[in-house]
Design an enzyme around this catalytic site. Structure first.
Site, PDB file in Angstrom:
ATOM      1  N   SER A  24      -0.424   1.233  -7.733  1.00  0.00           N
ATOM      2  CA  SER A  24      -0.046   1.388  -6.333  1.00  0.00           C
ATOM      3  C   SER A  24       1.403   1.023  -6.062  1.00  0.00           C
ATOM      4  O   SER A  24       2.172   0.723  -6.963  1.00  0.00           O
ATOM      5  CB  SER A  24      -0.953   0.573  -5.419  1.00  0.00           C
ATOM      6  OG  SER A  24      -0.709  -0.806  -5.611  1.00  0.00           O
ATOM      7  N   THR A  56       1.063   7.825  -5.461  1.00  0.00           N
ATOM      8  CA  THR A  56       0.214   6.642  -5.595  1.00  0.00           C
ATOM      9  C   THR A  56      -0.257   6.234  -4.204  1.00  0.00           C
ATOM     10  O   THR A  56       0.032   6.914  -3.223  1.00  0.00           O
ATOM     11  CB  THR A  56       0.945   5.489  -6.319  1.00  0.00           C
ATOM     12  OG1 THR A  56      -0.007   4.474  -6.659  1.00  0.00           O
ATOM     13  CG2 THR A  56       2.055   4.899  -5.486  1.00  0.00           C
ATOM     14  N   TYR A  57      -0.969   5.131  -4.111  1.00  0.00           N
ATOM     15  CA  TYR A  57      -1.482   4.678  -2.823  1.00  0.00           C
ATOM     16  C   TYR A  57      -0.792   3.385  -2.403  1.00  0.00           C
ATOM     17  O   TYR A  57      -0.244   2.649  -3.216  1.00  0.00           O
ATOM     18  CB  TYR A  57      -3.003   4.497  -2.867  1.00  0.00           C
ATOM     19  CG  TYR A  57      -3.473   3.486  -3.886  1.00  0.00           C
ATOM     20  CD1 TYR A  57      -3.689   2.163  -3.526  1.00  0.00           C
ATOM     21  CD2 TYR A  57      -3.691   3.859  -5.205  1.00  0.00           C
ATOM     22  CE1 TYR A  57      -4.111   1.229  -4.464  1.00  0.00           C
ATOM     23  CE2 TYR A  57      -4.110   2.937  -6.146  1.00  0.00           C
ATOM     24  CZ  TYR A  57      -4.319   1.623  -5.765  1.00  0.00           C
ATOM     25  OH  TYR A  57      -4.723   0.704  -6.692  1.00  0.00           O
ATOM     26  N   GLY A  72       1.792  -1.074 -11.723  1.00  0.00           N
ATOM     27  CA  GLY A  72       1.093  -0.314 -12.755  1.00  0.00           C
ATOM     28  C   GLY A  72       1.996   0.743 -13.361  1.00  0.00           C
ATOM     29  O   GLY A  72       3.193   0.526 -13.555  1.00  0.00           O
TER      30      GLY A  72
END
Length: 155
Positions: A24, A56-57, A72
């Site tokens: 994220s 991504t979030y 990540g």
């Protein structure tokens, strides 16, 4: 249906990269609230230095921290100090463009909000879907004041 910009953080500076975190991007919730970006929302991220593009979030970090931390696998795409563009999007019917007003924040190198902009699409004599940018007044550390926005047409 067309995919459009829903909210944007433009030129925010990466403050960290944590390869061992579970994915994220961590953002200051104050920036996200002002722009209209929600936790767990998927965003596209474009690195202005390297040209890398990822998706991504969002997760929220500490309020007021001005953080922008890639986590990540995303941590491999940016370095501390890089400027990125973070953009959320949505799908709308073409005619819904008239009712859409994405909020766009621009930033100083220290991740203070520099400008608060709103994108608008209006029908004009020139074309059925004309593009305008409204600059919204913003006193330092205050909420957006929608009262006297200035329209700027993009030719």
């Amino acid at each position: 249906m067309i995919r459009i910009v829903r909210a944007e953080l433009h030129g925010i500076t990466v403050t960290g990269a944590d390869l061992d975190y579970h994915g994220s991007i961590t953002l200051d919730p104050e920036h996200c609230d002002l722009a209209g970006i929600r936790p767990l929302e998927f965003v596209d991220i474009w690195n202005k230095q390297s040209g890398a593009r990822i998706s991504t979030y969002v997760i929220f970090g500490e309020a007021g921290s001005k953080c922008c931390i890639l986590n990540g696998a995303a941590a491999r795409t940016c370095q501390r100090g890089d400027q990125v563009i973070i953009c959320s999007s949505s799908y709308v019917e073409e005619t819904a463009l008239y009712d859409t007003a994405p909020m766009v924040l621009t930033f100083t190198p220290k991740n203070d909000v520099k400008d608060v902009l709103r994108y608008r699409v209006k029908e004009t004599a020139r074309r059925p879907f004309d593009f305008f940018i409204e600059t919204l007044p913003r006193a330092e550390n205050s909420d957006v004041d929608d009262g006297s926005a200035a329209d700027r047409a993009i030719a």
